[in-house]
Design an enzyme around this catalytic site. Structure first.
Site, mmCIF file in Angstrom:
data_model
loop_
_atom_site.group_PDB
_atom_site.id
_atom_site.type_symbol
_atom_site.label_atom_id
_atom_site.label_comp_id
_atom_site.label_asym_id
_atom_site.label_seq_id
_atom_site.Cartn_x
_atom_site.Cartn_y
_atom_site.Cartn_z
ATOM 1 N N SER A 191 72.961 81.066 101.589
ATOM 2 C CA SER A 191 72.788 80.725 103.028
ATOM 3 C C SER A 191 74.105 82.195 103.986
ATOM 4 C CB SER A 191 72.826 80.196 103.775
ATOM 5 O OG SER A 191 73.961 79.071 102.849
ATOM 6 N N ASP A 193 75.060 79.702 93.568
ATOM 7 C CA ASP A 193 74.020 80.184 94.316
ATOM 8 C C ASP A 193 73.139 81.327 93.745
ATOM 9 O OD1 ASP A 193 70.881 78.713 95.592
ATOM 10 O OD2 ASP A 193 72.478 79.634 97.707
ATOM 11 N N LYS A 225 72.808 77.242 91.263
ATOM 12 C CA LYS A 225 71.565 76.200 91.463
ATOM 13 C C LYS A 225 70.283 77.411 91.801
ATOM 14 C CE LYS A 225 71.135 75.663 96.217
ATOM 15 N NZ LYS A 225 69.843 76.986 96.561
ATOM 16 N N GLU A 276 66.023 79.090 93.365
ATOM 17 C CA GLU A 276 64.769 77.793 93.987
ATOM 18 C C GLU A 276 63.754 78.150 92.940
ATOM 19 O OE1 GLU A 276 64.639 79.949 97.695
ATOM 20 O OE2 GLU A 276 66.546 79.826 98.421
ATOM 21 N N GLU A 316 64.518 70.911 100.071
ATOM 22 C CA GLU A 316 64.512 71.353 101.245
ATOM 23 C C GLU A 316 63.212 70.737 101.904
ATOM 24 O OE1 GLU A 316 66.615 75.138 101.574
ATOM 25 O OE2 GLU A 316 65.948 75.175 104.064
HETATM 26 O O1 KIV Z 1 72.364 79.016 100.451
HETATM 27 C C1 KIV Z 1 71.903 77.920 101.089
HETATM 28 O O2 KIV Z 1 72.386 77.030 102.460
HETATM 29 C C2 KIV Z 1 71.503 76.563 100.125
HETATM 30 C C3 KIV Z 1 71.244 75.222 101.374
HETATM 31 C C4 KIV Z 1 70.092 75.130 102.381
HETATM 32 C C5 KIV Z 1 70.520 74.384 100.127
HETATM 33 O O3 KIV Z 1 70.811 76.980 99.718
#
Ligand code: KIV
Length: 308
Positions: free
Chosen positions: A59, A97, A126, A128, A195
């Site tokens: 994000s 992420d 993390k 997806e 989400e």
């Molecule tokens: O990148 C991010 O901030 C996210 C959250 C919305 C879980 O993946």
């Protein structure tokens, strides 16, 4: 649900959060908090508040870099922000992420995930996706890297989903999300972000899985909640979706602060005597400006500049 550890102790005095801590919290019914962080100062702020998980989210492409979606973010960029967050963190578990296309093949996924831990100082990664990502998750976990999965509304699939849309609204779609959640748990994920899915579906998934579920736009029955920090602090004035609650108004407070600073500089009220440094040899004719009492007062500084 229980309240959890007090945030009274400073971050350095609390035991760092590990993936075993998160599992224990689920078992005890203690809710988990997660927010995004992209730099050392914000990380330090959330760490002091005893937030258990800091997500260096892609994000950052939207809130830091100003893109319309998360797709342009690169591995190097997230790692750069991970390093900054790691420097500001003593307590929280840091999740890096994995950006779009950085885990397109299992080999690439393992190589890139390793960089988040080795170079970025993250504790887990993390990614997806659900069933289709099970093999990739298995490979990363076998390499000794904890994985937080992310199912339901997956922002990296924005074009495939036809926009940022709530998922799992029909029976068939709900079953698909449930299958995804089960698949990532079976593949070895240590937690899963849910989400943009209906509350009842998130509650069912949370009751079914042994790993913690962390919800965003998924209702109150998840084991924990995650928000983008800029949203919760009120730094995204043009973005107020239903699932966001603002706990501060930092954007408008920032405007007011900047206006006050501007006014004081224009009027000469800032810097005042207490913000300026003295001169040692006042009688030296070279330093005639030192005669002005407004200019000679004060010593001792701080922050980035001279110390007096
Ligand atoms: O990148 C991010 O901030 C996210 C959250 C919305 C879980 O993946």
């Amino acid at each position: 649900m229980t309240q959890g550890p007090s945030s009274e102790k400073s971050a350095a005095k609390r035991k760092p959060v590990k993936i075993t801590t998160l599992r224990r919290m689920k078992e005890r019914g203690e809710r988990i908090t997660m927010v995004t962080a992209y730099d050392a100062t914000f990380a330090q702020m959330f760490d002091e508040a005893a937030i258990e998980m800091l997500l260096v989210g892609d994000s950052l492409g939207m809130v830091v870099q100003g893109h319309d979606n998360t797709l342009p973010v690169t591995v190097d960029e997230v790692i750069y922000h991970c390093r900054a967050v790691a420097r500001g963190t003593r307590y929280a578990h840091i999740v890096g992420d994995m950006p779009f296309m950085s885990y397109a093949t299992p080999d690439e996924a393992v190589r890139n995930a390793g960089r988040f831990l080795a170079e970025g100082g993250a504790h887990s990664v993390k990614l997806e996706g659900g069933e289709e990502m099970a093999e990739t998750i298995r490979r990363i976990v076998s390499a000794g890297i904890p994985v937080v999965a992310h199912v339901g509304l997956t922002p990296q699939h924005v074009h495939a989903m036809g926009g940022f849309r709530v998922q799992g609204k029909t029976e068939a779609a709900a079953e698909r999300v449930l299958r995804d959640a089960r698949a990532v748990e079976a593949a070895g994920a240590c937690a899963v972000v849910l989400e943009g899915i209906p509350t009842d579906l998130a509650a069912d998934i949370t009751a079914t899985l042994n790993i913690p579920t962390i919800g965003i736009g998924a209702g109150a029955e998840c084991d924990g909640q995650v928000l983008v920090s800029y949203d919760l602090l009120g730094l995204t004035p043009n973005f107020q979706p239903k699932f966001v609650k603002r706990y501060a108004e930092m954007f408008s407070d920032g405007i007011e602060a900047a206006k006050a600073y501007r006014d004081e500089v224009k009027s000469g009220a800032f810097p005042a005597r207490e913000h300026t440094f003295g001169i040692v040899k006042r009688d030296n004719p070279l330093f005639t400006v030192a005669e002005d009492p407004k200019r000679v007062a004060g010593s001792g500084g701080g922050g980035y500049g001279p110390q007096g």
